[in-house]
Design an enzyme around this catalytic site. Sequence first.
Site, PDB file in Angstrom:
ATOM      1  N   LYS A 174     -28.139 -16.534  22.562  1.00  0.00           N
ATOM      2  CA  LYS A 174     -28.559 -17.714  23.312  1.00  0.00           C
ATOM      3  C   LYS A 174     -29.360 -18.607  22.362  1.00  0.00           C
ATOM      4  CE  LYS A 174     -30.996 -20.382  26.241  1.00  0.00           C
ATOM      5  NZ  LYS A 174     -31.859 -21.464  25.727  1.00  0.00           N
ATOM      6  N   GLU A 248     -40.698 -12.800  17.240  1.00  0.00           N
ATOM      7  CA  GLU A 248     -41.134 -13.553  16.062  1.00  0.00           C
ATOM      8  C   GLU A 248     -41.616 -14.891  16.598  1.00  0.00           C
ATOM      9  OE1 GLU A 248     -41.643 -16.131  13.566  1.00  0.00           O
ATOM     10  OE2 GLU A 248     -39.482 -16.239  13.291  1.00  0.00           O
ATOM     11  N   CYS A 282     -42.511 -21.681  11.528  1.00  0.00           N
ATOM     12  CA  CYS A 282     -43.586 -20.796  12.001  1.00  0.00           C
ATOM     13  C   CYS A 282     -44.495 -20.348  10.872  1.00  0.00           C
ATOM     14  CB  CYS A 282     -42.986 -19.595  12.726  1.00  0.00           C
ATOM     15  SG  CYS A 282     -41.750 -18.716  11.751  1.00  0.00           S
ATOM     16  N   GLU A 383     -51.036 -24.274  17.075  1.00  0.00           N
ATOM     17  CA  GLU A 383     -49.854 -24.552  16.257  1.00  0.00           C
ATOM     18  C   GLU A 383     -49.308 -25.928  16.602  1.00  0.00           C
ATOM     19  OE1 GLU A 383     -46.000 -22.086  14.744  1.00  0.00           O
ATOM     20  OE2 GLU A 383     -46.321 -22.153  16.911  1.00  0.00           O
TER      21      GLU A 383
END
Length: 489
Positions: A174, A248, A282, A383
């Site tokens: 997906k 992750e 990331c 973030e």
Amino acid sequence: MQNKYSLFIGGRWIESSQQERFPAINPYTQEEWASIPQASEEQVADAIVAARKAFGTWRKTSGLERGRLLNKLADLLADDAERMGNLESTDNGKIIRETRHQMTFCARQYRFHAGFADKLWGKSIPLDQRDVLDYTVREPLGVVVLVTAWNSPMVLLSNKLAPALAAGNCVVIKPSEHASASTLEFARMVEMAGFPAGVVNVVTGDARVGKALLNSGRINRVSFTGSPGVGAEIAANAGRNLVPVTLELGGKSPNIIFDDADLPKAVNGALAGIFAATGQTCIAGSRLLVQRPVYAEVVDKLVERAKKIKLGNPVDKATEMGTVANEPQFRRILQMIDKAKGEGASLAAGGGRAGGAELAKGLFVEPTIFVDVQNDMSIAQEEVFGPVLSIIPFDTEEEAIEISNTTRFGLAAGVWTTNISRALRVSREIDTGVVWINTYRVSAAQAPFGGVKDSGFGRERGDVALDEFTSVKNIMVDFSNADRDPFAV
């Protein structure tokens, strides 16, 4: 001409005149360039059934054959790297200078794990009972759901798919609804490589598709890359269904420059850590910690270089920084910049939407630098996932470690110093899954990757990635002639 894509389920391309669809928008031109299908709950169920059916045969396929198919897949991807790179740059705005090489890296990952497909060895274990043979075998889990993010769809997929297939699992993929095209194109290569029908399935769409996959009750693992918020929801849902997960997630990575560092090299590494990939990674080194004796010099050099970064068309090889990938993320980055200004962070470069005739339509954010940032400011703790750097001064090694670890994230870190003892001390004390010394943002198929704390758990890449997609079965064989007491262990 607009590309109209279909779902890939059970070895067939599923099309329907009634299929709900959504547009793929080029973030540089803001034009629709492809049409992506929204999978229904029934189609999600069909994909899981197809994978479950294929698993019965695929798990018995020899490792040699699985490795051959993975190598064939790698060849197809490597041979088509230029086109696939252009496709991904069109879809998410990442520059072709990176996406082209990412395709080659993906091919390397498939080849790396192809080599392990026939080497999933168990162990012979010596027991206290000398007349009992004990050994282990490593077995595939079954049907694995792989969920990827929009910033690097093909790399994120290769992190998961290569070890999953090498281990003998079947998968339902997906991709993000913001960048699905390259994954669907890749499914054509899976078909061309000769993988049996149902071993690899691709269903596209929004969060409804993800929920349908997780709530199916017929999957054996989830491997997810994305935001910590969504990761927490997936982990909670998986926990209720006793499905193991690999996560992750995000990062707020410290990139630490000590006063004895090779400064030109460190400044270049700091630049790569935050402005490469438009900061949409990331592992972005979004917190730059600089020791005070070299603080002013590092700031001056970075500000000067940031103002010269060439923004432009992502598929132009001269472009150094492309667009933000999608409208929601673009708005969020600008909001985070405004919030930092409101909290008192000092703006040294950028700070808004990039202008100019060539950039007018695109989702461009200026390379942005905040200086004299306090580590408790939102810009240093949250973030951003964009080209926004927070520079924080420090005095001592101990202070650098404390600042580095004072965050809920723990994905990556960089350490710049010519003192090897310091490098080893600091790398051991930082709470992250990855540490780079005198380099940054380097990847290798052989090197394990993953985080701690809110950056997730589990590991991708390297041989340890196979542990995420196999289970260990213990087998005991009694070869004695003795009758054992049935009432005692």
